[in-house]
Design a protein around this motif. Structure first.
Motif, PDB file in Angstrom:
ATOM      1  N   VAL A 105       0.689  -1.141  -0.119  1.00 23.05           N
ATOM      2  CA  VAL A 105       0.013   0.020  -0.077  1.00 23.05           C
ATOM      3  C   VAL A 105       0.948   1.139   0.014  1.00 23.05           C
ATOM      4  O   VAL A 105       0.582   2.336  -0.712  1.00 23.05           O
ATOM      5  CB  VAL A 105      -0.956  -0.047   1.185  1.00 23.05           C
ATOM      6  CG1 VAL A 105      -1.709   1.416   1.176  1.00 23.05           C
ATOM      7  CG2 VAL A 105      -2.075  -1.253   1.095  1.00 23.05           C
ATOM      8  N   ARG A 122      -1.015   8.203   5.122  1.00 20.91           N
ATOM      9  CA  ARG A 122      -1.758   7.601   3.925  1.00 20.91           C
ATOM     10  C   ARG A 122      -1.991   6.205   4.122  1.00 20.91           C
ATOM     11  O   ARG A 122      -3.212   5.751   3.635  1.00 20.91           O
ATOM     12  CB  ARG A 122      -1.080   8.069   2.525  1.00 20.91           C
ATOM     13  CG  ARG A 122      -1.053   9.398   2.316  1.00 20.91           C
ATOM     14  CD  ARG A 122      -0.959   9.804   0.865  1.00 20.91           C
ATOM     15  NE  ARG A 122      -0.903  11.137   0.481  1.00 20.91           N
ATOM     16  CZ  ARG A 122      -0.927  11.646  -0.837  1.00 20.91           C
ATOM     17  NH1 ARG A 122      -1.133  10.617  -1.747  1.00 20.91           N
ATOM     18  NH2 ARG A 122      -0.933  12.861  -1.063  1.00 20.91           N
ATOM     19  N   GLU A 125      -4.639   5.339   6.812  1.00 19.95           N
ATOM     20  CA  GLU A 125      -5.866   5.978   6.189  1.00 19.95           C
ATOM     21  C   GLU A 125      -6.539   4.779   5.302  1.00 19.95           C
ATOM     22  O   GLU A 125      -7.847   4.661   5.376  1.00 19.95           O
ATOM     23  CB  GLU A 125      -5.775   7.491   5.608  1.00 19.95           C
ATOM     24  CG  GLU A 125      -7.183   8.028   4.911  1.00 19.95           C
ATOM     25  CD  GLU A 125      -6.594   9.202   4.290  1.00 19.95           C
ATOM     26  OE1 GLU A 125      -6.607   9.185   2.929  1.00 19.95           O
ATOM     27  OE2 GLU A 125      -6.560  10.373   5.224  1.00 19.95           O
ATOM     28  N   SER A 126      -5.658   4.452   4.219  1.00 20.39           N
ATOM     29  CA  SER A 126      -6.335   3.436   3.349  1.00 20.39           C
ATOM     30  C   SER A 126      -6.587   2.138   4.082  1.00 20.39           C
ATOM     31  O   SER A 126      -7.387   1.747   3.291  1.00 20.39           O
ATOM     32  CB  SER A 126      -5.203   3.505   2.191  1.00 20.39           C
ATOM     33  OG  SER A 126      -4.849   4.740   1.707  1.00 20.39           O
ATOM     34  N   ALA A 129      -9.952   2.667   5.578  1.00 22.84           N
ATOM     35  CA  ALA A 129     -10.735   2.689   4.657  1.00 22.84           C
ATOM     36  C   ALA A 129     -11.368   1.407   4.249  1.00 22.84           C
ATOM     37  O   ALA A 129     -12.626   1.218   3.971  1.00 22.84           O
ATOM     38  CB  ALA A 129     -10.349   3.754   3.533  1.00 22.84           C
ATOM     39  N   ALA A 154      -7.061  -0.480  -1.610  1.00 22.38           N
ATOM     40  CA  ALA A 154      -5.944   0.344  -0.475  1.00 22.38           C
ATOM     41  C   ALA A 154      -4.865   1.070  -1.128  1.00 22.38           C
ATOM     42  O   ALA A 154      -4.615   2.319  -1.078  1.00 22.38           O
ATOM     43  CB  ALA A 154      -5.707  -0.448   0.728  1.00 22.38           C
ATOM     44  N   VAL A 157      -6.269   3.869  -3.182  1.00 20.28           N
ATOM     45  CA  VAL A 157      -6.764   4.777  -2.462  1.00 20.28           C
ATOM     46  C   VAL A 157      -5.704   5.706  -1.770  1.00 20.28           C
ATOM     47  O   VAL A 157      -5.802   6.785  -1.574  1.00 20.28           O
ATOM     48  CB  VAL A 157      -7.701   4.039  -1.220  1.00 20.28           C
ATOM     49  CG1 VAL A 157      -8.241   5.221  -0.468  1.00 20.28           C
ATOM     50  CG2 VAL A 157      -8.849   3.683  -2.049  1.00 20.28           C
ATOM     51  N   ALA A 158      -4.324   5.032  -1.213  1.00 21.35           N
ATOM     52  CA  ALA A 158      -3.353   5.810  -0.832  1.00 21.35           C
ATOM     53  C   ALA A 158      -2.889   6.789  -1.531  1.00 21.35           C
ATOM     54  O   ALA A 158      -2.344   7.656  -1.203  1.00 21.35           O
ATOM     55  CB  ALA A 158      -2.276   4.905  -0.514  1.00 21.35           C
ATOM     56  N   ARG A 160      -4.781   8.888  -3.010  1.00 25.42           N
ATOM     57  CA  ARG A 160      -5.888   9.700  -2.784  1.00 25.42           C
ATOM     58  C   ARG A 160      -6.119  10.425  -4.173  1.00 25.42           C
ATOM     59  O   ARG A 160      -6.377  11.651  -4.539  1.00 25.42           O
ATOM     60  CB  ARG A 160      -5.214  11.129  -2.024  1.00 25.42           C
ATOM     61  CG  ARG A 160      -5.084  10.544  -0.719  1.00 25.42           C
ATOM     62  CD  ARG A 160      -4.437  11.584   0.260  1.00 25.42           C
ATOM     63  NE  ARG A 160      -4.646  11.241   1.635  1.00 25.42           N
ATOM     64  CZ  ARG A 160      -3.961  11.867   2.643  1.00 25.42           C
ATOM     65  NH1 ARG A 160      -3.563  13.320   2.367  1.00 25.42           N
ATOM     66  NH2 ARG A 160      -3.634  11.509   3.838  1.00 25.42           N
ATOM     67  N   LEU A 188     -15.852   5.595   0.633  1.00 24.39           N
ATOM     68  CA  LEU A 188     -15.008   6.484  -0.337  1.00 24.39           C
ATOM     69  C   LEU A 188     -15.737   7.686  -0.984  1.00 24.39           C
ATOM     70  O   LEU A 188     -15.358   8.776  -1.184  1.00 24.39           O
ATOM     71  CB  LEU A 188     -14.330   5.602  -1.062  1.00 24.39           C
ATOM     72  CG  LEU A 188     -13.240   4.587  -0.684  1.00 24.39           C
ATOM     73  CD1 LEU A 188     -12.933   3.378  -1.618  1.00 24.39           C
ATOM     74  CD2 LEU A 188     -12.166   5.138  -0.093  1.00 24.39           C
ATOM     75  N   THR A 193     -14.343  10.770  -3.417  1.00 27.49           N
ATOM     76  CA  THR A 193     -14.038  10.043  -4.427  1.00 27.49           C
ATOM     77  C   THR A 193     -14.930   9.696  -5.438  1.00 27.49           C
ATOM     78  O   THR A 193     -15.832   8.956  -5.212  1.00 27.49           O
ATOM     79  CB  THR A 193     -13.016   8.720  -3.931  1.00 27.49           C
ATOM     80  OG1 THR A 193     -12.102   9.179  -2.908  1.00 27.49           O
ATOM     81  CG2 THR A 193     -12.529   8.038  -5.188  1.00 27.49           C
TER      82      THR A 193
END
Length: 278
Positions: A105, A122, A125-126, A129, A154, A157-158, A160, A188, A193
Motif C-alpha cells: 500500500v 496515507r 488511512e487507506s 478505509a 487500498a 486509495v493511498a 488519494r 469512499l 472520491t
C-alpha cells in the motif's frame, strides 16, 4: 455535489499492434461525484477504455483530458494523472507484488517522493478505509482472495485519487464480501472520491450506480442508470439482459399489480414498497 467533468476522452481511438481498432472516435466523460457503472460484452473495449482513462494506454487518435486540459504523456504529465486517476485491475495478483500488505500500500505514495510521515498517514488511512488495518504486517501471499482485492484497492486509495476505476471489483467475492466492498465504496464516495466500476452484473449496476455506460458496436451510451439499464435495445447490443427489477416491474404492470410508472425498483425492498403503494 458538483457534477463537473473530471476526466474525459475526446474522439479517442485505439488499436493494439497489428489488430483492428478496439475503440474509434469515442467520447466518454467521468463526472465528479457520480457513481458510474461501465458495462459491455467481453471484447467490447471496457478494459481498453479504463486503461486509456488511467494513462496506461495512450490513444492513437483524439485525447485524454483532466478538467478540460489535455494530458501530457511525459513523466511529469503521467505522474500528475495518476494522482487524479487510479485503476485497480480485476485480478489482484496482477497488482500486488510487495512482501506485506503495508509495504504494498505504501508503494505509490513512496514513488511520489512524499515525506515518511505523510506516507505512513496515507497507508494508515487507506488500510482503515478498506477495513484491513489488522493485516498491515500480513504477507500478501497469505491473504484470502477478498483480502487481496481490498489490499489492491487500498494501494490505489493511498494515492488519494479523485477518480477510482475498478475492473470487476466484486468478481470472485462471496455475497458477504460483495456487500462489504460496496459499503467501502460508499464510504469512499462520501469522502469525495468519484468511482467508476466495470461490471457484467446489471442488477448490481442498477442498484449501485447513478449513471450507466453501455459499450456497444455503435459506441458508448451513457445516461442515468435507471433509464439506460431499461433500454432493451442497448442492453441487447451490449450482450446484456434486463435487470431483474426492471423486468419484474414490467411484468407486474402488465398484470395490473403495479401502478407505479417509474423506472422500477433497484432493490427487493423498493419492490415491496412499490407493491405496498408507498
Amino acid at each position: 455535489m458538483s457534477e463537473s467533468v473530471l476526466v474525459a476522452l475526446r474522439g479517442a481511438s485505439f488499436a493494439y499492434e497489428d489488430g483492428p481498432a478496439v475503440l474509434s472516435g469515442l467520447d466518454f466523460e467521468v463526472r465528479e461525484g457520480r457513481a458510474l457503472a461501465l458495462l459491455g460484452r467481453n471484447g467490447s473495449g471496457k478494459t481498453t477504455l479504463m486503461r486509456l482513462l488511467s494513462g496506461g494506454l495512450r490513444p492513437s487518435g483524439g485525447e485524454l483530458t483532466v478538467e478540460g486540459r489535455a494530458v501530457r504523456y511525459d513523466r511529469r504529465g503521467l505522474t500528475a494523472l495518476r494522482t487524479t486517476v487510479q485503476l485497480v485491475v480485476q485480478d489482484p495478483d496482477d497488482q500486488l507484488f510487495a512482501a506485506s500488505v503495508g509495504q504494498d500500500v505504501s508503494f505509490g505514495p513512496l514513488n511520489l517522493g512524499l515525506p515518511d510521515a505523510e506516507v505512513r498517514a496515507r497507508v494508515a488511512e487507506s488500510l482503515a478505509a478498506l477495513d484491513i488495518t489488522a493485516l498491515a504486517d500480513r504477507p500478501t501471499h497469505l491473504l484470502s482472495y477478498g483480502q487481496r482485492k481490498r489490499t489492491a484497492i487500498a494501494g490505489a486509495v493511498a494515492m488519494r485519487p479523485r477518480v477510482l476505476i475498478l475492473d470487476e471489483p466484486t468478481a470472485g467475492l462471496d455475497p458477504d464480501g460483495q456487500e462489504r466492498l460496496l459499503t467501502t465504496l460508499d464510504g469512499l464516495r462520501a469522502d469525495g472520491t468519484t468511482v467508476v466500476m466495470a461490471t457484467h452484473d446489471v442488477d448490481l449496476a442498477l442498484r449501485w450506480a447513478d449513471d450507466a455506460a453501455l459499450l456497444t458496436p455503435s459506441g458508448v451510451h451513457t445516461g442515468p442508470a435507471t433509464e439506460t439499464l431499461a433500454r432493451t435495445d442497448l442492453l441487447a447490443a451490449a450482450g446484456l439482459r434486463l435487470p431483474w427489477g426492471v423486468a419484474a416491474a414490467r411484468l407486474l404492470r402488465a398484470y395490473g399489480l403495479l401502478t407505479d410508472t417509474g423506472a422500477g425498483p433497484r432493490t427487493a425492498e423498493e419492490l415491496v414498497a412499490a407493491l405496498a403503494g408507498e
